[in-house]
Motif scaffolding. Structure first.
Motif, PDB file in Angstrom:
ATOM      1  N   PHE A  39     -27.926  12.956  35.533  1.00  0.00           N
ATOM      2  CA  PHE A  39     -27.746  11.515  35.705  1.00  0.00           C
ATOM      3  C   PHE A  39     -28.117  11.053  37.110  1.00  0.00           C
ATOM      4  N   ILE A  40     -27.817  11.856  38.106  1.00  0.00           N
ATOM      5  CA  ILE A  40     -28.226  11.488  39.468  1.00  0.00           C
ATOM      6  C   ILE A  40     -29.742  11.414  39.543  1.00  0.00           C
ATOM      7  N   THR A  41     -30.418  12.372  38.926  1.00  0.00           N
ATOM      8  CA  THR A  41     -31.884  12.350  38.896  1.00  0.00           C
ATOM      9  C   THR A  41     -32.381  11.086  38.207  1.00  0.00           C
ATOM     10  N   ALA A  42     -31.731  10.707  37.124  1.00  0.00           N
ATOM     11  CA  ALA A  42     -32.114   9.477  36.426  1.00  0.00           C
ATOM     12  C   ALA A  42     -31.895   8.262  37.321  1.00  0.00           C
ATOM     13  N   SER A  47     -35.344   8.313  35.406  1.00  0.00           N
ATOM     14  CA  SER A  47     -34.812   8.015  34.073  1.00  0.00           C
ATOM     15  C   SER A  47     -35.850   8.207  32.977  1.00  0.00           C
ATOM     16  N   LEU A  48     -37.084   7.840  33.224  1.00  0.00           N
ATOM     17  CA  LEU A  48     -38.116   7.998  32.197  1.00  0.00           C
ATOM     18  C   LEU A  48     -38.319   9.470  31.856  1.00  0.00           C
ATOM     19  N   GLY A  49     -38.390  10.321  32.851  1.00  0.00           N
ATOM     20  CA  GLY A  49     -38.592  11.748  32.606  1.00  0.00           C
ATOM     21  C   GLY A  49     -37.432  12.389  31.875  1.00  0.00           C
ATOM     22  N   VAL A  50     -36.212  12.044  32.285  1.00  0.00           N
ATOM     23  CA  VAL A  50     -35.029  12.593  31.621  1.00  0.00           C
ATOM     24  C   VAL A  50     -34.983  12.097  30.180  1.00  0.00           C
ATOM     25  N   TYR A  51     -35.268  10.816  29.980  1.00  0.00           N
ATOM     26  CA  TYR A  51     -35.243  10.237  28.634  1.00  0.00           C
ATOM     27  C   TYR A  51     -36.305  10.875  27.733  1.00  0.00           C
ATOM     28  N   LEU A  52     -37.500  11.059  28.258  1.00  0.00           N
ATOM     29  CA  LEU A  52     -38.540  11.717  27.464  1.00  0.00           C
ATOM     30  C   LEU A  52     -38.172  13.167  27.170  1.00  0.00           C
ATOM     31  N   GLY A  53     -37.491  13.817  28.109  1.00  0.00           N
ATOM     32  CA  GLY A  53     -37.046  15.189  27.907  1.00  0.00           C
ATOM     33  C   GLY A  53     -36.050  15.329  26.773  1.00  0.00           C
ATOM     34  N   ILE A  54     -35.236  14.310  26.565  1.00  0.00           N
ATOM     35  CA  ILE A  54     -34.280  14.328  25.453  1.00  0.00           C
ATOM     36  C   ILE A  54     -35.012  14.548  24.140  1.00  0.00           C
ATOM     37  N   PHE A  55     -36.088  13.830  23.963  1.00  0.00           N
ATOM     38  CA  PHE A  55     -36.795  13.884  22.684  1.00  0.00           C
ATOM     39  C   PHE A  55     -37.824  15.001  22.623  1.00  0.00           C
ATOM     40  N   ALA A  56     -38.459  15.307  23.736  1.00  0.00           N
ATOM     41  CA  ALA A  56     -39.455  16.383  23.746  1.00  0.00           C
ATOM     42  C   ALA A  56     -38.811  17.736  23.455  1.00  0.00           C
ATOM     43  N   PHE A  57     -37.589  17.931  23.951  1.00  0.00           N
ATOM     44  CA  PHE A  57     -36.927  19.224  23.805  1.00  0.00           C
ATOM     45  C   PHE A  57     -35.754  19.186  22.841  1.00  0.00           C
ATOM     46  N   LEU A  70     -29.064   6.221  29.284  1.00  0.00           N
ATOM     47  CA  LEU A  70     -30.361   6.313  29.965  1.00  0.00           C
ATOM     48  C   LEU A  70     -31.264   5.099  29.733  1.00  0.00           C
ATOM     49  N   PRO A  71     -31.316   4.542  28.525  1.00  0.00           N
ATOM     50  CA  PRO A  71     -32.127   3.328  28.373  1.00  0.00           C
ATOM     51  C   PRO A  71     -31.647   2.178  29.262  1.00  0.00           C
ATOM     52  N   PHE A  72     -30.341   2.079  29.484  1.00  0.00           N
ATOM     53  CA  PHE A  72     -29.827   1.037  30.379  1.00  0.00           C
ATOM     54  C   PHE A  72     -30.265   1.285  31.819  1.00  0.00           C
ATOM     55  N   ALA A  75     -33.949   0.436  32.003  1.00  0.00           N
ATOM     56  CA  ALA A  75     -34.168  -1.020  31.998  1.00  0.00           C
ATOM     57  C   ALA A  75     -33.876  -1.614  33.370  1.00  0.00           C
ATOM     58  N   ALA A  76     -32.805  -1.139  34.002  1.00  0.00           N
ATOM     59  CA  ALA A  76     -32.476  -1.629  35.344  1.00  0.00           C
ATOM     60  C   ALA A  76     -33.568  -1.256  36.345  1.00  0.00           C
ATOM     61  N   GLN A  77     -34.114  -0.063  36.217  1.00  0.00           N
ATOM     62  CA  GLN A  77     -35.175   0.372  37.120  1.00  0.00           C
ATOM     63  C   GLN A  77     -36.466  -0.415  36.887  1.00  0.00           C
ATOM     64  N   ILE A  78     -36.785  -0.681  35.646  1.00  0.00           N
ATOM     65  CA  ILE A  78     -37.978  -1.484  35.339  1.00  0.00           C
ATOM     66  C   ILE A  78     -37.813  -2.889  35.917  1.00  0.00           C
ATOM     67  N   ALA A  79     -36.631  -3.467  35.739  1.00  0.00           N
ATOM     68  CA  ALA A  79     -36.373  -4.805  36.289  1.00  0.00           C
ATOM     69  C   ALA A  79     -36.496  -4.796  37.812  1.00  0.00           C
ATOM     70  N   ALA A  80     -35.977  -3.752  38.445  1.00  0.00           N
ATOM     71  CA  ALA A  80     -36.064  -3.656  39.905  1.00  0.00           C
ATOM     72  C   ALA A  80     -37.511  -3.553  40.373  1.00  0.00           C
TER      73      ALA A  80
END
Length: 90
Positions: A39-42, A47-57, A70-72, A75-80
């Motif tokens: 979560f700190i990495t996210a 966040s995108l890498g961790v989120y993609l890792g959820i589904f890739a693995f 993670l989507p929240f 979304a906050a990072q995209i807005a920033a």
């Protein structure tokens, strides 16, 4: 702005590979990467890498903290990034 994109890509790659490593460790019953570390990495931009890792693995797919949280964060990072780059939401 270019450096921000490079930073986000690098941290996302790190997050993605951390998910891969954690999945490998889970299969082999070895000491794992903590959820706090993931979560700190996210939060610091991966966040995108961790989120993609959820589904890739197929890892942590039953953990609501990851599948919903993670989507929240993302979304906050995209807005920033949009605010920093001067783009408007309209």
């Amino acid at each position: 702005m270019q450096y921000l994109y490079i930073y986000l890509a690098a941290v996302s790659l790190i997050g993605f590979f951390m998910m891969a490593a954690d999945k490998r460790k889970a299969i082999k019953s070895k000491p794992r990467v903590s959820e706090k570390t993931l979560f700190i990495t996210a939060w610091i931009g991966g966040s995108l890498g961790v989120y993609l890792g959820i589904f890739a693995f197929r890892h942590k797919t039953k953990h609501k903290n990851f599948t919903v949280g993670l989507p929240f964060i993302m979304a906050a990072q995209i807005a920033a990034v949009l605010l920093i780059s001067g783009l408007k939401f309209t």
